[in-house]
Scaffold this motif. Structure first.
Motif, PDB file in Angstrom:
ATOM      1  N   GLY A 268      -5.008   0.399   3.848  1.00 35.99           N
ATOM      2  CA  GLY A 268      -4.327   0.100   5.187  1.00 35.99           C
ATOM      3  C   GLY A 268      -5.423   0.891   6.386  1.00 35.99           C
ATOM      4  N   TRP A 269      -6.386   1.570   5.789  1.00 33.93           N
ATOM      5  CA  TRP A 269      -7.638   2.109   6.617  1.00 33.93           C
ATOM      6  C   TRP A 269      -8.890   1.886   6.261  1.00 33.93           C
ATOM      7  CZ3 TRP A 269     -11.005   6.206   6.433  1.00 33.93           C
ATOM      8  CH2 TRP A 269     -11.356   6.616   7.619  1.00 33.93           C
ATOM      9  N   MET A 270     -10.033   1.836   7.210  1.00 30.87           N
ATOM     10  CA  MET A 270     -11.354   1.753   6.740  1.00 30.87           C
ATOM     11  C   MET A 270     -12.111   2.832   7.706  1.00 30.87           C
ATOM     12  SD  MET A 270     -13.852  -1.358   6.919  1.00 30.87           S
ATOM     13  CE  MET A 270     -12.633  -2.542   6.654  1.00 30.87           C
TER      14      MET A 270
ATOM     15  N   ILE B  32       0.937  -1.304   0.095  1.00 35.21           N
ATOM     16  CA  ILE B  32       0.029   0.090  -0.039  1.00 35.21           C
ATOM     17  C   ILE B  32       0.766   1.207   0.028  1.00 35.21           C
ATOM     18  CG2 ILE B  32      -1.925  -0.876   1.153  1.00 35.21           C
ATOM     19  CD1 ILE B  32      -0.711   0.389   3.701  1.00 35.21           C
ATOM     20  N   VAL B  33       0.346   2.357  -0.350  1.00 39.37           N
ATOM     21  CA  VAL B  33       0.981   3.656  -0.467  1.00 39.37           C
ATOM     22  C   VAL B  33       0.847   4.397   1.101  1.00 39.37           C
ATOM     23  CG1 VAL B  33       1.330   5.867  -1.202  1.00 39.37           C
ATOM     24  CG2 VAL B  33       0.598   4.059  -2.661  1.00 39.37           C
TER      25      VAL B  33
ATOM     26  N   LEU C 160      -3.390   0.290   9.359  1.00 36.71           N
ATOM     27  CA  LEU C 160      -2.202   1.209   9.662  1.00 36.71           C
ATOM     28  C   LEU C 160      -2.285   1.665  11.209  1.00 36.71           C
ATOM     29  CD1 LEU C 160      -1.985   3.437   6.651  1.00 36.71           C
ATOM     30  CD2 LEU C 160      -0.029   2.073   7.379  1.00 36.71           C
ATOM     31  N   ASP C 161      -3.428   1.682  11.612  1.00 34.53           N
ATOM     32  CA  ASP C 161      -3.609   1.816  13.208  1.00 34.53           C
ATOM     33  C   ASP C 161      -3.815   0.713  14.041  1.00 34.53           C
ATOM     34  OD1 ASP C 161      -6.533   1.350  12.767  1.00 34.53           O
ATOM     35  OD2 ASP C 161      -7.259   3.194  12.365  1.00 34.53           O
TER      36      ASP C 161
ATOM     37  N   MET D 129     -13.853  -3.659   2.614  1.00 32.78           N
ATOM     38  CA  MET D 129     -12.687  -4.577   2.742  1.00 32.78           C
ATOM     39  C   MET D 129     -11.658  -4.281   1.545  1.00 32.78           C
ATOM     40  SD  MET D 129     -13.327  -6.245   5.356  1.00 32.78           S
ATOM     41  CE  MET D 129     -11.791  -7.402   5.342  1.00 32.78           C
ATOM     42  N   ARG D 130     -12.069  -3.616   0.687  1.00 30.96           N
ATOM     43  CA  ARG D 130     -11.130  -3.224  -0.358  1.00 30.96           C
ATOM     44  C   ARG D 130     -10.504  -1.698  -0.022  1.00 30.96           C
ATOM     45  NH1 ARG D 130     -14.031  -4.434  -6.274  1.00 30.96           N
ATOM     46  NH2 ARG D 130     -15.431  -6.382  -5.541  1.00 30.96           N
ATOM     47  N   GLN D 131     -11.058  -0.909   0.655  1.00 31.39           N
ATOM     48  CA  GLN D 131     -10.565   0.277   1.216  1.00 31.39           C
ATOM     49  C   GLN D 131      -9.493  -0.345   2.082  1.00 31.39           C
ATOM     50  OE1 GLN D 131     -12.747   3.017   3.713  1.00 31.39           O
ATOM     51  NE2 GLN D 131     -11.385   4.622   3.189  1.00 31.39           N
TER      52      GLN D 131
END
Ligand code: FAD
Length: 446
Positions: A335-337, A195-196, A369-370, A328-330
């Motif tokens: 790396g965040w939703m 991911i970026v 990411l969190d 789920m794709r987000q």
């Protein structure tokens, strides 16, 4: 010359950092260290994105420390061995760190404290990553709260901790630094990033806070539940790794609330989210069994179906339920939703697919990411109906009506599921109405 070691963990900043501020104030020289802990890195639920984000934060922290004249020491190995070596090599008389409330960290820190004292080193630990610590917000009988609303009332009645000044770490001529490894890349630690990353480090965190506090915060109460608006702070990865302190956030929110009295509903609603963060930390502290079992033990007997194929389809975001798939794709691509969607996908996994919340909890930990044990576990147990303040087990989100309500124009869904209105889009993998009845039957006997 009094030499102190500051042990960085989830407090990767020089601004408003309680322990490092105390270390600089209470000693002549401070040796800042970060230890890569093989036990944490080898855990099955580590998020490669979070590791990469952390390394980027460390790179920027190292640079900031160098600009002020100091040096950040990196070590990699069993924490007790590394700590013992660093304390000796630095000739340290004192060890400073900010407290961590997770079960593994509590055990590790107790062992480190014992070791340091056995070497004749003073140990100073501080409250830093929360506004109020688990023992500070208790019921009248001295017991912990298990329900959010009375907890939040008590939390709000307490005096807020104050922000401390930023520090500069200079290097006295006589100070000898311990040996240091170069900062590894995520790849060198065995993690592949797909991911970026968002901007890392304390400067980016403070910039984001500033932008949010004068913008989206002012309509937060109205917009926070609509994922297409993207109107939440996105501060969670920063709060997780401590590139920003919750005190600094609170000060910015208080200022916004004074400057924009009409936005008080929004600022109040945002503070409520910070209270949830402290709430779940105190749950993990007082009820550590939640890390591997249900908050309410009777739900450990639930007979989940745990179908691996359905789980794989949920992970990929191909369930045929557009809001679930978009979420789920987000998660998989960024790396965040969004919080509303986290609740929808979690409820769908447990109540529609009848898969244990623990499977979903682990997948989130591997992707976010969190990723944070306390908040993630709390969010999963809330959604599954096994935790504190749980939504009652008989109230089950309908993923289609959630989409109509919170993404009425379908903009969020189209962003992540562009094929949604074509024949290429999957048919629903389960029938919601039928699965709802099965979920009710699963919970009812308990
Ligand atoms: C199933 C599930 C899993 C979750 N897993 C995590 C996780 O691993 N890590 C994590 O930080 N949050 C988690 N949350 C909580 C919440 O979804 C995120 O904190 C939020 O979406 C982060 O985005 P933001 O920074 O824009 O939030 P904002 O709305 O801007 O909120 C500000 C801050 O408050 C805190 N916060 C907000 N909502 C919650 C909450 N419900 N519980 C605890 N703290 C909250 C976060 O630190 C957040 O950064 C989870 C929620 C659910 C339902």
């Amino acid at each position: 010359m009094k030499i102190a070691v500051h042990w960085f963990r989830c407090d990767l900043r020089l601004h408003d950092n309680t322990a490092i501020h105390a270390a600089v104030t209470g000693s002549d020289a401070v040796v800042p260290i970060f230890i890569f802990d093989p036990k944490i890195l080898a855990a099955p639920d580590v998020s490669p994105g979070q590791v990469a984000f952390m390394i980027e934060c460390l790179r920027l922290l190292e640079k900031n420390i160098e600009t002020t004249g100091g040096k950040l020491i990196f070590r990699h190995g069993p924490v007790l061995d590394e700590m013992s070596a660093v304390l000796r090599e630095a000739g340290a008389q004192a060890l400073y760190y900010n407290r961590d409330y997770e079960p593994y960290a509590r055990e590790r820190d107790a062992a480190v404290e014992k070791l340091a004292r056995s070497l004749g080193v003073e140990v100073h630990s501080y409250k830093d990553s929360v506004i109020h610590e688990p023992h500070e917000v208790l019921k009248a009988d001295g017991g912990p709260y298990g329900v959010f609303t009375p907890y939040s009332r008590c939390w709000r009645s307490k005096t807020k901790p104050v922000v401390v000044p930023a520090v500069k770490l200079s290097r006295p001529a006589r100070l000898k630094y311990p040996a240091s490894l170069p900062l590894p890349s995520a790849k060198e630690l065995g993690f592949t990033l797909d991911i970026v990353l968002p901007p890392a480090g304390e400067r980016a965190a403070r910039d984001r806070l500033k932008e949010f506090a004068s913008g989206d915060l002012l309509q937060y109460a109205d917009n926070r539940d609509f994922p297409a608006h993207d109107a939440t702070s996105r501060l969670s990865p920063h709060l997780r790794l401590g590139t920003l302190s919750p005190r600094t956030v609170l000060v910015a929110i208080d200022k916004a609330s004074r400057d924009h009295p009409k936005a008080r509903r929004s600022t109040g609603s945002f503070v409520n989210e910070l209270i949830w963060r402290d709430f779940y930390r105190q749950i993990l502290w007082h009820f550590p069994h939640v890390a591997h079992a249900c908050f309410r033990p009777k739900y450990d007997a639930l007979k989940w179906e745990n179908n691996e194929k359905l789980f794989a389809v949920w992970c990929e975001g191909c369930t045929g339920y557009p809001l679930v798939d978009a979420g789920m794709r987000q998660l998989n691509t960024t790396g965040w939703m969004h919080n509303r969607v986290r609740m929808v996908v979690a409820t769908f996994l447990t109540k529609d697919l009848l898969i244990s919340w623990q499977w979903g909890e682990r997948y989130f930990m591997q992707k976010l990411l969190d990723a944070d044990l306390a908040s993630n576990n709390g969010g999963w147990q809330w959604s599954a109906g096994t935790g504190t303040d749980a939504q009652p087990w008989f109230r089950i989100f309908n993923p289609a009506s959630q989409a109509q309500k919170f993404d009425p124009e379908g903009h969020y869904i189209q962003r992540y599921v562009p094929e949604v209105d074509t024949r290429a889009y999957s048919a629903p993998i389960v029938n919601h109405a039928g699965q709802r009845l099965k979920a009710l039957a699963l919970f009812r006997p308990l």
